[in-house]
Design a protein around this motif. Structure first.
Motif, PDB file in Angstrom:
ATOM      1  N   TRP A 202    -121.766 -45.099  31.300  1.00 43.00           N
ATOM      2  CA  TRP A 202    -122.479 -45.586  32.492  1.00 43.00           C
ATOM      3  C   TRP A 202    -123.171 -46.903  32.156  1.00 43.00           C
ATOM      4  CZ3 TRP A 202    -125.296 -40.348  33.695  1.00 43.00           C
ATOM      5  CH2 TRP A 202    -124.375 -39.465  34.277  1.00 43.00           C
ATOM      6  N   LEU A 203    -122.851 -47.953  32.870  1.00 41.42           N
ATOM      7  CA  LEU A 203    -123.500 -49.238  32.652  1.00 41.42           C
ATOM      8  C   LEU A 203    -124.898 -49.228  33.254  1.00 41.42           C
ATOM      9  CD1 LEU A 203    -120.625 -51.786  33.426  1.00 41.42           C
ATOM     10  CD2 LEU A 203    -121.472 -51.073  31.186  1.00 41.42           C
ATOM     11  N   ALA A 204    -125.865 -49.800  32.525  1.00 43.71           N
ATOM     12  CA  ALA A 204    -127.231 -49.913  33.030  1.00 43.71           C
ATOM     13  C   ALA A 204    -127.461 -51.275  33.680  1.00 43.71           C
ATOM     14  CB  ALA A 204    -128.228 -49.700  31.893  1.00 43.71           C
TER      15      ALA A 204
ATOM     16  N   LYS B  98    -126.079 -52.786  27.621  1.00 45.41           N
ATOM     17  CA  LYS B  98    -126.983 -51.711  28.006  1.00 45.41           C
ATOM     18  C   LYS B  98    -126.223 -50.633  28.778  1.00 45.41           C
ATOM     19  CE  LYS B  98    -131.319 -54.304  28.189  1.00 45.41           C
ATOM     20  NZ  LYS B  98    -132.463 -54.723  29.049  1.00 45.41           N
ATOM     21  N   ILE B  99    -126.376 -49.408  28.311  1.00 48.46           N
ATOM     22  CA  ILE B  99    -125.752 -48.275  29.001  1.00 48.46           C
ATOM     23  C   ILE B  99    -126.809 -47.210  29.282  1.00 48.46           C
ATOM     24  CG2 ILE B  99    -123.505 -48.660  27.915  1.00 48.46           C
ATOM     25  CD1 ILE B  99    -124.203 -46.186  26.143  1.00 48.46           C
ATOM     26  N   LYS B 100    -126.499 -46.341  30.214  1.00 53.06           N
ATOM     27  CA  LYS B 100    -127.404 -45.248  30.560  1.00 53.06           C
ATOM     28  C   LYS B 100    -126.775 -43.923  30.117  1.00 53.06           C
ATOM     29  CE  LYS B 100    -129.622 -45.413  34.444  1.00 53.06           C
ATOM     30  NZ  LYS B 100    -129.977 -45.372  35.885  1.00 53.06           N
ATOM     31  N   LYS B 101    -127.543 -43.168  29.354  1.00 52.46           N
ATOM     32  CA  LYS B 101    -127.077 -41.861  28.891  1.00 52.46           C
ATOM     33  C   LYS B 101    -127.606 -40.762  29.817  1.00 52.46           C
ATOM     34  CE  LYS B 101    -125.049 -42.852  24.847  1.00 52.46           C
ATOM     35  NZ  LYS B 101    -123.659 -42.489  24.523  1.00 52.46           N
ATOM     36  N   GLY B 102    -126.741 -39.834  30.169  1.00 49.03           N
ATOM     37  CA  GLY B 102    -127.160 -38.720  31.003  1.00 49.03           C
ATOM     38  C   GLY B 102    -127.666 -37.556  30.159  1.00 49.03           C
ATOM     39  N   VAL B 103    -128.161 -36.539  30.836  1.00 44.89           N
ATOM     40  CA  VAL B 103    -128.610 -35.318  30.148  1.00 44.89           C
ATOM     41  C   VAL B 103    -127.378 -34.520  29.720  1.00 44.89           C
ATOM     42  CG1 VAL B 103    -129.867 -33.155  30.398  1.00 44.89           C
ATOM     43  CG2 VAL B 103    -130.706 -35.223  31.536  1.00 44.89           C
TER      44      VAL B 103
END
Length: 302
Positions: free
Chosen positions: A231-233, A269-274
């Motif tokens: 996921w791109l931030a 920058k990426i977004k990490k999920g739960v």
């Protein structure tokens, strides 16, 4: 006939447990569940049911109900998986693994033998779904609060600003919920009181979790380490093309474009999920031990 089905149930229980452990480890480490894992789980679950039906004699249509239950469970969980995916609750990997669970544990005749819950064999799959939602809520809150502590220096200003922006709504909802909770406890209607206690703290949870989701789960990784599905931030512009955040992450074509046009050492920058698959494993185990967790909680309150 019954012995064959009992043996098949034990095999399916073992298969499900093993697959959920492997999937949980990969989800924690890489935040993804490989397609081969989910698809092989589906195939193996239906194959065990088909072989069990073949071993039952005589071969009649009624004896194939064990396989039909598996197919029905698979189709029901396909629907749930799609709903959760487009509802932005599950990722694609989570949804596919859920389909495998549906095929494996659709019905289990032997569970009435290994569990003290008389209806567990008939309603195991439904109790699992309910427990999955409850455990998922608790798990996500715990994960978010731990992340809040670790990332507090980064998100504290966002938490403060969000509270100031929503303070009147937060105070009104919390105060009213507290009054109602105390009222129901005084009236000895104990099973309703906790509902309003939960409503009382929900606004505060929102104030903390929202900044965590938006800023506390953002990381920088090198181009060489980025993988399909990330996921791109932030938006990435390559010539005339702009790659944006999508729920299903970066696709193969976009990944190739990024690696061809950026140096390997460049940070993105990426977004990490739960990592949510461990919730599947926890809910699976708790369903065996307690049956329906909602009913257990209600019984404790009454």
């Amino acid at each position: 006939m019954e012995q064959v089905l009992i043996f098949a149930d034990y095999i399916l229980i073992a298969i499900t447990f093993i697959y959920l452990i492997i999937a949980s480890v990969t989800d924690i480490k890489r935040r993804e569940v490989p397609n081969w894992l989910s698809f092989s789980f589906i195939i193996l679950g239906l194959a065990v049911r088909a072989i069990a039906c073949i071993l039952i004699k005589p071969l009649t249509i009624s004896n194939y109900s064990y396989l039909l239950y598996g197919l029905a469970g698979f189709l029901v969980f396909v629907g749930l998986g799609i709903a959760f995916y487009y509802g932005r609750i599950f990722s694609g990997g989570d949804a596919k693994l859920l389909m495998g669970i549906g095929a494996a544990i659709a019905n289990m005749s032997s569970l009435k033998i290994i569990s003290s819950y008389i209806f567990l064999d008939k309603f195991f799959i439904f109790q699992f779904v309910l427990n999955l939602l409850l455990v998922g809520l608790v798990y996500t809150l715990i994960f978010a609060f731990i992340l809040t502590i670790l990332k507090w220096s980064r998100i504290k200003n966002e938490v403060k600003n969000l509270f100031l922006k929503r303070k009147f709504a937060i105070i009104i909802i919390s105060s009213l919920s507290l009054v109602l909770a105390v009222t129901f406890f005084i009236l000895r209607i104990n099973f309703i009181g906790p509902i309003f206690l939960v409503l009382m703290i929900l606004p505060w949870i929102y104030v903390i979790i929202k900044p965590v989701q938006e800023n506390g789960m953002i990381y920088e990784i090198s181009v060489k380490d980025i993988t399909e599905g990330e996921w791109l931030a932030e938006e990435i512009k390559i010539k005339e093309k702009i790659i944006k955040y999508k729920w299903d992450g970066i696709n193969e074509k976009e990944l190739k474009l990024i690696k061809e046009n950026f140096d390997e050492g460049r940070k993105i920058k990426i977004k990490k999920g739960v990592p949510f698959i461990p919730v599947f494993l926890i809910a699976f185990i708790l369903t065996f031990i307690f049956g329906n967790l909602f009913l257990e909680l209600v019984n404790l309150l009454l």
